[in-house]
Design a protein around this motif. Structure first.
Motif, PDB file in Angstrom:
ATOM      1  N   CYS A   1      82.506  -7.247 -10.002  1.00  0.00           N
ATOM      2  CA  CYS A   1      83.037  -7.685 -11.289  1.00  0.00           C
ATOM      3  C   CYS A   1      82.506  -9.076 -11.653  1.00  0.00           C
ATOM      4  O   CYS A   1      82.647 -10.012 -10.870  1.00  0.00           O
TER       5      CYS A   1
ATOM      6  N   GLU B   1      83.700 -11.047 -13.746  1.00  0.00           N
ATOM      7  CA  GLU B   1      84.819 -11.939 -14.078  1.00  0.00           C
ATOM      8  C   GLU B   1      85.461 -12.516 -12.807  1.00  0.00           C
ATOM      9  O   GLU B   1      85.691 -13.713 -12.719  1.00  0.00           O
ATOM     10  N   CYS B   2      85.729 -11.655 -11.804  1.00  0.00           N
ATOM     11  CA  CYS B   2      86.528 -12.123 -10.662  1.00  0.00           C
ATOM     12  C   CYS B   2      85.874 -11.864  -9.305  1.00  0.00           C
ATOM     13  O   CYS B   2      86.402 -12.305  -8.282  1.00  0.00           O
TER      14      CYS B   2
ATOM     15  N   CYS C   1      87.771  -2.717 -12.766  1.00  0.00           N
ATOM     16  CA  CYS C   1      87.758  -3.724 -11.720  1.00  0.00           C
ATOM     17  C   CYS C   1      89.026  -3.581 -10.887  1.00  0.00           C
ATOM     18  O   CYS C   1      90.105  -3.353 -11.420  1.00  0.00           O
TER      19      CYS C   1
ATOM     20  N   GLY D   1      90.329  -5.981  -9.216  1.00  0.00           N
ATOM     21  CA  GLY D   1      91.019  -7.263  -9.052  1.00  0.00           C
ATOM     22  C   GLY D   1      91.470  -7.935 -10.335  1.00  0.00           C
ATOM     23  O   GLY D   1      92.177  -8.940 -10.295  1.00  0.00           O
ATOM     24  N   CYS D   2      91.044  -7.418 -11.505  1.00  0.00           N
ATOM     25  CA  CYS D   2      91.430  -8.049 -12.770  1.00  0.00           C
ATOM     26  C   CYS D   2      91.441  -6.981 -13.870  1.00  0.00           C
ATOM     27  O   CYS D   2      91.102  -5.830 -13.623  1.00  0.00           O
TER      28      CYS D   2
HETATM   29 ZN   LIG Z   1      87.486  -8.361 -12.072  1.00  0.00          ZN
END
Ligand SMILES: [Zn+2]
Length: 406
Positions: free
Chosen positions: A195, A197-198, A211, A213-214
């Motif tokens: 991902c 983003e994270c 994702c 995790g987010c």
């Molecule tokens: Zn993520």
């Protein structure tokens, strides 16, 4: 336009015409380069007052630009850089040549997108996909996605048309308030397992991705490839007849229809124009010679090789690899491509880096034969279809050889 810009435009056109007359290509790079030397703001001046669509991404931009220009043709003449000169010199040249055309569709190199946005103030940008390409000089995929995301956040006025199937594209477009999503699939997934983003892993199932995790996940697309056609946002399905092969080109057609819709063109008007595109700068061109029907496919990075295997018929296939400057000097990417789909086909290899290809095919357990020339390749296969898959300059070499004979 200011006087300097007028002069620069005229000189740019003349330089391009001279270059063409001298047989030095289509002249779009040199023409634009000279124009920008005279007036560094020339692209900005030429873009002013036009409604412009930009098309960017690692693969499919030349074809999508061509299809989009065909669709926008419903409104009138469209300026476009149809020969793939996709840096500001090419854009400058295309607009200088086009006169007062009110519309333009421009293919843009991924690295130059921020600069070209500032200079052309586009109405719409189509974002296709991001994957590894020319590792010896290109930015990493995540860096390009970050560059785009930062740039687009500064331009909420631009309408974005983006691929919901590519996590890097979805993240890059994530700060834009107006996004139309299309689903064009993502055959190559090896640059988007993490991902952006994270940093958590991305999971995929049944065409969806998310994702772990987010909240980043696949948005619901409004334009979707289905069977041999495209679903529009109202749910109506349109049969799309293309002369271009493969599902990947149906995805490019869906993108073109989505961009056209942003210009107020309905799918019913745009769809018939797409079938007029037969080949794009020689790609997908078919040539008959000595009883063989030769089809040319360009493939220049791992993702586009996967697409080419999908487009190619189950027929004898010639692979050709060079590593000159426009190709990228590093051929290690050959090891990112799974060549096993070619097993069972008669495979010939050629080009300046044929031996790199030979090692790769050997490791991948794909039998092949090395040929020195294109003529030898033709003589080695039975009458019928011969697929040719080549990277950039190898493709140009084979085109030149075919032109000499025909
Ligand atoms: Zn993520």
């Amino acid at each position: 336009m200011p006087l300097r810009a007028k002069v620069a435009t005229q000189v740019s056109r003349t330089a391009a015409a001279l270059s063409r007359a001298a047989g030095r290509g289509d002249g779009s790079v040199i023409g634009g380069w000279i124009g920008l030397k005279i007036d560094p703001d020339l692209l900005e001046h030429l873009a002013a007052g036009r409604a412009i669509a930009l098309v960017s991404g690692t693969n499919g931009k030349t074809t999508t630009t061509r299809l989009t220009a065909a669709a926008l043709g419903v409104l009138g003449p469209v300026a476009t850089n149809s020969f793939g000169a996709n840096m500001p010199s090419g854009h400058t040249s295309a607009l200088a040549k086009a006169g007062s055309t009110p519309y333009a569709v421009l293919e843009v190199d991924e690295h130059y997108l921020p600069q070209v946005i500032e200079e052309t103030r586009p109405r719409v940008i189509a974002l296709l996909n991001l994957s590894r390409d020319q590792l010896d000089r290109a930015k990493e995929v995540a860096m390009i996605a970050q560059l785009w995301r930062t740039t687009l956040a500064k331009h909420p006025e631009i309408m974005i048309v983006a691929n919901s199937d590519d996590p890097m594209i979805v993240w890059a477009a994530g700060n834009s308030p107006t996004v139309t999503w299309f689903s064009a699939g993502q055959r190559w997934q090896d640059d988007s397992w993490v991902c952006p983003e994270c940093g958590s892993t991305i999971e995929r199932q049944d065409g969806q991705w998310w994702c772990t995790g987010c909240p980043l996940r696949r948005p619901q697309p409004q334009w979707v490839v289905e069977d041999d056609g495209v679903l529009d946002p109202s749910g109506a399905w349109h049969l799309v007849r293309l002369q271009l092969p493969g599902r990947v080109n149906l995805g490019n057609a869906a993108t073109a229809l989505a961009v056209a819709a942003a210009f107020g063109i309905r799918p019913l008007q745009a769809v018939p124009t797409l079938s007029s595109v037969a080949s794009v700068a020689g790609r997908y061109a078919q040539v008959d010679r000595d009883g063989r029907n030769i089809r040319l496919l360009l493939a220049k990075n791992p993702a586009s090789w996967l697409e080419a295997f999908d487009m190619a018929d189950n027929a004898p296939t010639l692979l050709s690899i060079n590593s000159r400057d426009p190709d990228g000097l590093d051929t290690s990417w050959l090891f990112d491509v799974d060549f096993s789909p070619l097993r069972g086909r008669q495979i010939l290899i050629t080009g300046e880096r044929a031996y790199d290809l030979a090692v790769r095919l050997e490791v991948n357990d794909v039998p092949f034969r090395h040929v020195q020339t294109f003529g030898e390749a033709i003589a080695s296969v039975p009458p019928g279809r011969l697929e040719v898959i080549a990277n950039y300059t190898a493709f140009q070499d084979i085109r030149a050889e075919l032109d000499r004979v025909n």
